[in-house]
Design a protein around this motif. Structure first.
Motif, PDB file in Angstrom:
ATOM      1  N   UNK A  38       7.053   1.395   9.459  1.00 56.32           N
ATOM      2  CA  UNK A  38       7.177   2.498   9.034  1.00 56.32           C
ATOM      3  C   UNK A  38       7.633   3.244   7.471  1.00 56.32           C
ATOM      4  N   UNK A  39       6.194   2.236   7.112  1.00 49.07           N
ATOM      5  CA  UNK A  39       5.899   2.903   6.070  1.00 49.07           C
ATOM      6  C   UNK A  39       5.328   2.292   5.252  1.00 49.07           C
ATOM      7  N   UNK A  40       4.325   3.302   4.326  1.00 51.90           N
ATOM      8  CA  UNK A  40       2.874   2.823   3.552  1.00 51.90           C
ATOM      9  C   UNK A  40       3.204   2.470   2.084  1.00 51.90           C
ATOM     10  N   UNK A  41       2.604   0.882   1.583  1.00 50.60           N
ATOM     11  CA  UNK A  41       2.301   0.379   1.016  1.00 50.60           C
ATOM     12  C   UNK A  41       0.890   0.706   0.328  1.00 50.60           C
ATOM     13  N   UNK A  42       1.163   1.165  -1.128  1.00 50.79           N
ATOM     14  CA  UNK A  42      -0.192   1.022  -2.040  1.00 50.79           C
ATOM     15  C   UNK A  42       0.129   0.420  -3.341  1.00 50.79           C
TER      16      UNK A  42
END
Length: 355
Positions: free
Chosen positions: A337-341
């Motif tokens: 449930x998250x976006x890693x950048x």
């Protein structure tokens, strides 16, 4: 470009906190501003009171808790779409304080767009609010106009444009049509509603053995509001300048297309009547190059070299600055449930109009 750091980011949608009500918004169209939401008890009464509404409009706002929220959504959506469509123009939909009020007092092409996008925003937001179950007085679209050639089965949850159109017409009310300006404003308001109606599409889902589609569940959906904004911008570009003529049969004033002064003026019977989907204006727009009561001008405005700097900067030229910026990059969706950048830095050129 080099990566410097890995971090997690949560992204929020821009919206309501970006605009403020002044209390002096015009009554004839939606005020293009908003306030934070309140969701306790009869808090929607307070939201309705913050908008400068006529008695009938305030009564309509108060009678259904979902109306206040929908009005705020429409206001924000219309303002953001206007700014998006004009982000590369000299007039970039400057709606702060006096600029908005002064433009709405005139008959420019920009005035026409504001009336149309406001009514379109309210129509779109209300239809969506009905289908989303946020209103007490309406639900899904329950009146299909589909041909029953196959085994049509009305299902899903269609956007309730029928209720929305009725609400918006009732909410805006009948305006005086005694002068040209009033008739043009109402015409442009109606164009916004008609563009919404023209964009309705029927979506169907097949049911049956092995996808045989013996039964179809169908419902109606509105076009995304970005598409509506794009169409209204195209109509803005092709807006017709109009004047007033008199109908010899009734003696009443009518809208007719204006002609350049150097051309001979034929009688009213020969004047082309503007098409119902045209946006109309009655006076030429200012240049918007320098600060005025209509806009802050284009000094220090960001532009794009070889694309719009000459037009935006009005021939004054532009400054060039080099800067290092850091932006999220190489983003990946991580379970669940998250976006890693990563954070990447790069040098870029920034162009701004000279004063």
């Amino acid at each position: 470009m080099t990566g410097r750091q890995t971090d997690r980011h949560t992204h929020t949608v821009p919206g309501l906190s970006d605009f403020e009500l002044t209390g002096n918004e015009p009554l004839s169209i939606l005020p293009l501003s908003s306030q934070p939401e309140e969701n306790v008890g009869r808090a929607h009464y307070k939201l309705c009171d913050r908008l400068k509404l006529e008695k009938k409009q305030r009564r309509m706002c108060r009678r259904d808790p979902g109306v206040a929220e929908t009005l705020m959504e429409a206001i924000s959506m219309s303002a953001l779409e206007c700014q998006y469509q004009f982000r590369f123009e000299r007039w970039n939909c400057s709606l702060e304080g006096r600029y908005r009020a002064n433009i709405l007092k005139r008959g420019f092409k920009e005035t026409a767009f504001l009336y149309a996008v406001s009514s379109a925003g309210l129509t779109h937001a209300m239809a969506k609010a009905c289908s989303a179950g946020r209103m007490e007085r309406c639900t899904c679209d329950e009146a299909p106009d589909l041909e029953n050639r196959k085994a049509w089965q009305w299902g899903g949850c269609g956007d309730n444009l029928k209720y929305s159109n009725k609400f918006v017409k009732d909410f805006l009310g009948k305006r005086s049509n005694k002068d040209l300006r009033a008739r043009v404003d109402m015409h442009n308001t109606n164009v916004g509603m008609k563009v919404i109606k023209a964009g309705v599409e029927t979506t169907c889902k097949c049911h049956g053995v092995s996808g045989s589609c013996t039964v179809q569940t169908c419902w109606r959906q509105l076009s995304p509001f970005h598409e509506i904004g794009k169409q209204l911008k195209q109509r803005y570009e092709a807006s017709l300048k109009v004047g007033s003529s008199t109908n010899e049969a009734t003696g009443e004033g009518e809208i007719s297309q204006a002609r350049p002064q150097q051309q001979p003026l034929p009688g009213p019977s020969n004047d082309p009547i503007p098409r119902t989907m045209d946006l109309l204006h009655i006076e030429d727009s200012p240049s918007f190059c320098r600060p005025s009561k209509y806009s802050p001008g284009t000094s220090a405005r960001k532009c794009y070299k070889d694309k719009n700097c000459d037009a935006i900067c009005c021939g004054r030229g532009h400054n060039t600055q080099s800067r290092v910026v850091t932006r999220p990059c190489q983003c990946q969706v991580r379970w669940c449930c998250y976006v890693e950048c990563k954070q990447c830095t790069q040098r870029e050129e920034v162009y701004t109009c000279k004063g």
